[in-house]
Design a protein around this motif. Structure first.
Motif, short mmCIF file in Angstrom:
data_model
loop_
_atom_site.label_atom_id
_atom_site.label_comp_id
_atom_site.label_asym_id
_atom_site.label_seq_id
_atom_site.Cartn_x
_atom_site.Cartn_y
_atom_site.Cartn_z
N ARG A 75 -7.46 10.62 -6.11
CA ARG A 75 -8.85 10.27 -6.32
C ARG A 75 -9.04 8.77 -6.35
O ARG A 75 -10.08 8.26 -5.92
N VAL A 76 -8.05 8.06 -6.86
CA VAL A 76 -8.15 6.59 -6.90
C VAL A 76 -8.11 6.02 -5.48
O VAL A 76 -8.86 5.10 -5.16
N PRO A 104 -3.09 9.26 -12.27
CA PRO A 104 -3.84 9.94 -11.21
C PRO A 104 -3.72 9.25 -9.85
O PRO A 104 -3.94 9.87 -8.81
N ALA A 105 -3.38 7.94 -9.85
CA ALA A 105 -3.21 7.24 -8.59
C ALA A 105 -1.89 7.58 -7.92
O ALA A 105 -1.66 7.21 -6.76
N ARG A 106 -0.99 8.26 -8.66
CA ARG A 106 0.31 8.68 -8.14
C ARG A 106 1.14 7.48 -7.68
O ARG A 106 1.80 7.51 -6.63
N PHE A 122 0.83 -1.20 0.00
CA PHE A 122 0.00 0.00 0.00
C PHE A 122 0.87 1.25 0.00
O PHE A 122 1.81 1.37 0.78
N LEU A 123 0.55 2.18 -0.89
CA LEU A 123 1.23 3.47 -0.96
C LEU A 123 0.27 4.54 -0.46
O LEU A 123 -0.79 4.76 -1.05
N ASP A 124 0.65 5.18 0.61
CA ASP A 124 -0.22 6.19 1.22
C ASP A 124 -0.12 7.49 0.41
O ASP A 124 0.81 8.27 0.57
N ARG A 125 -1.08 7.68 -0.47
CA ARG A 125 -1.11 8.87 -1.32
C ARG A 125 -2.50 9.52 -1.20
O ARG A 125 -3.47 8.88 -0.84
N ASP A 126 -2.54 10.79 -1.49
CA ASP A 126 -3.81 11.51 -1.52
C ASP A 126 -4.23 11.68 -2.98
O ASP A 126 -3.86 12.64 -3.64
#
Length: 248
Positions: free
Chosen positions: A11-12, A55-57, A5-9
């Protein structure tokens, strides 16, 4: 358990887990049923993966490094053109099977796309949210319960195994060869007994707290807007498959 899991901000990341699970599942189904000769469709699927990755970065390098999990299947695919039967073609002095080439392409293309889609799902959704999403999708309760307990106690079992290994090393015994496997087998058996006993104690504790055989239901449903957004991936993939099949 959250190593993927990648903790990103993004929309995905903010989408409900059930819509992401459904989208990846349907996308994978479309990829699998696509005939192996539709090269244009597979190129389109790769573009769709890239369009979701941005967009998921999620870094492309991160995806590529973890997609090496499919290397054993790739190595198997490399052998198909060499040992395949039927019509053959010559390439760099090698006689390769045409059917084997198609088979190798089929394994590599579909396997890679499936792995990348799964990694994107894991990178944008925590393990607990995945289990919650499966529960909302009406996955059999016994499966989600087993996954929940596994998520909760697998780290405990890993710690137990680590302590047992340290204790074995402290006694100057570190089996490295086949004829020393007895100590390892004894350790595995001991770990199994400890796990079984712990499971019994946890189950009795759950019963004493009112457990009736089902986990508490997770409230809330994904809004229709999120379902519409997530459906863009499998719908676009299906459209590409139909368009590729229609091309002469």
């Amino acid at each position: 358990m959250e190593r993927l899991f990648l903790d990103r901000d993004s929309r995905v990341h903010r989408l409900s887990p059930e819509v992401k699970i459904a989208a990846v599942l349907l996308f994978t189904v479309v990829v699998v049923i696509t005939p192996r000769e539709e090269f244009t469709a597979f190129a389109g699927y790769a573009v769709l993966i890239a369009l979701v990755t941005a967009p998921a970065r999620v870094p492309a390098g991160w995806l590529l490094r973890r997609s090496t999990i499919e290397l054993p299947f790739v190595l198997l695919a490399v052998l198909l053109p060499i040992f395949g039967h039927g019509e053959r073609v010559d390439w760099l002095g090698l006689s390769l099977s045409v059917d084997g080439l198609y088979g190798a392409w089929n394994i590599v293309a579909k396997g890679t796309l499936g792995v990348l889609a799964s990694l994107l799902l894991a990178a944008t959704t925590t393990m607990r949210d995945l289990i919650s999403g499966l529960d909302r999708l009406r996955c059999p309760a016994v499966i989600t319960q087993i996954m929940t307990f596994m998520l909760r106690y697998v780290d405990v079992l890993i710690d137990d195994a680590r302590r047992m290994r340290i204790a074995r090393l402290a006694r100057a015994y570190d089996p490295r060869f086949l004829w020393q496997a007895k100590a390892f087998a004894v350790g595995v058996g001991s770990l199994f007994l400890r796990s079984y006993e712990r499971g019994e104690r946890v189950y009795l504790a759950m019963l004493s707290r009112g457990y009736t055989g089902t986990m508490p239901s997770v409230a809330g449903r994904a809004p229709a807007r999120e379902w519409a957004i997530s459906s863009a991936l499998p719908v676009a993939a299906a459209g590409m498959a139909v368009a590729a099949a229609a091309l002469p």
